[in-house]
Design an enzyme around this catalytic site. Structure first.
Site, short mmCIF file in Angstrom:
data_model
loop_
_atom_site.label_atom_id
_atom_site.label_comp_id
_atom_site.label_asym_id
_atom_site.label_seq_id
_atom_site.Cartn_x
_atom_site.Cartn_y
_atom_site.Cartn_z
N SER A 27 23.04 17.08 9.22
CA SER A 27 23.55 17.32 10.57
C SER A 27 23.04 18.62 11.19
O SER A 27 22.70 18.66 12.38
CB SER A 27 25.09 17.31 10.57
OG SER A 27 25.58 16.00 10.35
N LYS A 79 37.90 12.89 7.58
CA LYS A 79 37.93 12.12 8.82
C LYS A 79 39.34 11.71 9.24
O LYS A 79 39.67 11.73 10.44
CB LYS A 79 37.04 10.90 8.71
CG LYS A 79 35.55 11.23 8.58
CD LYS A 79 34.70 9.98 8.51
CE LYS A 79 33.22 10.33 8.38
NZ LYS A 79 32.36 9.12 8.35
N ASN A 100 35.19 11.58 13.33
CA ASN A 100 34.09 12.37 12.78
C ASN A 100 33.65 13.46 13.75
O ASN A 100 32.68 14.16 13.50
CB ASN A 100 32.90 11.47 12.44
CG ASN A 100 32.12 11.04 13.66
OD1 ASN A 100 32.69 10.89 14.75
ND2 ASN A 100 30.82 10.83 13.51
N ASP A 115 30.74 7.57 14.72
CA ASP A 115 30.17 6.66 13.71
C ASP A 115 30.04 5.26 14.28
O ASP A 115 29.12 4.51 13.91
CB ASP A 115 31.08 6.61 12.47
CG ASP A 115 30.92 7.82 11.56
OD1 ASP A 115 29.91 8.53 11.70
OD2 ASP A 115 31.81 8.04 10.72
N GLY A 142 32.99 -1.67 0.71
CA GLY A 142 33.93 -0.58 0.92
C GLY A 142 34.97 -0.92 1.97
O GLY A 142 34.80 -1.87 2.75
N GLY A 144 37.06 2.01 3.37
CA GLY A 144 37.60 3.30 3.79
C GLY A 144 37.37 3.60 5.26
O GLY A 144 37.14 2.70 6.08
N ARG A 167 36.55 -2.83 -4.94
CA ARG A 167 37.16 -2.85 -6.27
C ARG A 167 38.67 -3.00 -6.05
O ARG A 167 39.26 -2.25 -5.27
CB ARG A 167 36.87 -1.55 -7.02
CG ARG A 167 35.43 -1.39 -7.45
CD ARG A 167 35.29 -0.18 -8.38
NE ARG A 167 33.94 -0.07 -8.92
CZ ARG A 167 33.01 0.73 -8.45
NH1 ARG A 167 33.27 1.50 -7.41
NH2 ARG A 167 31.81 0.78 -9.01
N ALA A 170 41.28 -4.41 -0.80
CA ALA A 170 40.88 -3.60 0.35
C ALA A 170 42.08 -2.83 0.90
O ALA A 170 43.23 -3.28 0.80
CB ALA A 170 40.29 -4.49 1.44
N ARG A 171 41.80 -1.68 1.49
CA ARG A 171 42.87 -0.88 2.08
C ARG A 171 43.54 -1.67 3.20
O ARG A 171 42.88 -2.30 4.04
CB ARG A 171 42.31 0.43 2.61
CG ARG A 171 41.86 1.36 1.50
CD ARG A 171 41.26 2.65 2.02
NE ARG A 171 42.19 3.43 2.82
CZ ARG A 171 41.94 4.66 3.25
NH1 ARG A 171 40.79 5.25 2.94
NH2 ARG A 171 42.81 5.31 3.99
#
Length: 309
Positions: A27, A79, A100, A115, A142, A144, A167, A170-171
């Site tokens: 960045s 975040k 972000n 994002d 993922g 998150g 894994r 999921a959230r």
């Protein structure tokens, strides 16, 4: 465009990317290139470790900032904390519960999630068109904060559904978002990725940089598949290497990073920076080149056949 608030008494204006670990962040390269191109000689941009063990929390760091600070880029793990401390926020932050970008206002901090636009523009840069994922299901690794930004992005790009490869489970916040966006939602075990990845012509990995799923040379991908990995440190990532070995068009995370940074600079400075200058600086610093569109991938994505899953 939101107009940032600057005090008349200060000349130096400061911004930074915060997160942990932060040493790999590109960045500063992007923002400094933008400042130079825009003639912002009194602007300074740094990388600061925040949120890790023995480091200040996002809230602690932000509360100690002086009046010369005008904006922050926020990476993991901060975040969600950034979204909470803001006084006001964009619709994207409301949807994802993650930010972000923090922009200083006269009454506090405004949070945004660039994002989302970064992912949208990264996909469009490869596939073309406004809604290149029309009617498609997207495989998303993922669940998150970055995965939620990806869910919003693929919805804007016309996707019909999302398959979350995770894994365990999921959230819940991510599953709720997918359903709120009107997308179909399925879950699969990421440990079985090689058995079903072939069913999805578009895959986006939001796994932490360096995550090794032990894929080896197993499995297959559909001809013309597009695989984007939001990571860019130690490129290519294990997922990117695996996808490339199976003939996919692999899109590096630098493409998303570039476009989200363009939006951040515009929000922080009130000026639109030159994307080309920022792209050149990023490629020189990382050695990672942007992918070129491939007709075979575009043909597959615009084919009216759906994935088999």
């Amino acid at each position: 465009m939101l107009t940032p608030q600057f005090g008349e008494e200060r000349s130096l204006r400061r911004a930074a990317v915060i997160g942990s670990p932060i040493g790999h962040s590109a960045s500063p390269v992007l923002h400094r290139a933008a400042y130079a191109a825009l003639g912002l000689t009194e602007w300074r941009y740094d990388a600061i470790a925040v949120g890790g063990a023995g480091e200040p929390s996002v809230e602690e760091f932000v509360s100690g900032l002086g009046p010369q600070w005008v904006g922050l880029s926020v990476t993991m793990p901060g975040k969600e904390a950034a979204a909470v401390l803001a006084n006001s926020c964009s619709a994207g932050v409301t949807l994802t519960g993650a930010a972000n970008t923090l922009i200083r206002h006269v009454d506090g901090w405004y949070a945004d999630n660039t994002d989302i636009v970064g992912l949208v523009e990264a996909v469009r840069s490869v596939l073309g068109g406004e809604r290149p994922l029309q009617g498609r299901d997207v495989l998303l690794l993922g669940s998150g904060a970055t995965a939620r930004a990806a869910c919003v992005a693929v919805s804007r790009l016309g996707a019909e559904g999302v398959c979350l490869a995770v894994r365990g489970r999921a959230r819940a916040q991510t599953v709720e978002l997918v359903e709120r966006l009107g997308l179909s939602c399925h879950q699969r075990s990421v440990s079985d990725l090689t058995t079903y990845a072939v069913d999805f012509p578009v895959m986006i990995s939001t796994l932490p940089t360096g995550t090794d799923l032990g894929l080896g040379t197993q499995g297959a991908l559909a001809p013309g598949s597009v695989v984007m990995d939001v990571g860019y440190g130690h490129w290519p990532t294990p997922v990117a290497r695996w996808a490339g070995s199976h003939g996919a068009l692999v899109v590096p995370g630098t493409e998303m990073l570039l476009h989200q940074a363009v939006e951040q600079v515009a929000l922080m400075t009130g000026m639109r920076p030159p994307t080309g200058v920022m792209r050149s600086a990023l490629e020189s610093a990382t050695g990672v080149s942007s992918p070129q569109s491939q007709s075979v991938a575009v043909d597959l994505i615009h084919d009216d056949r759906g994935p088999t899953a």
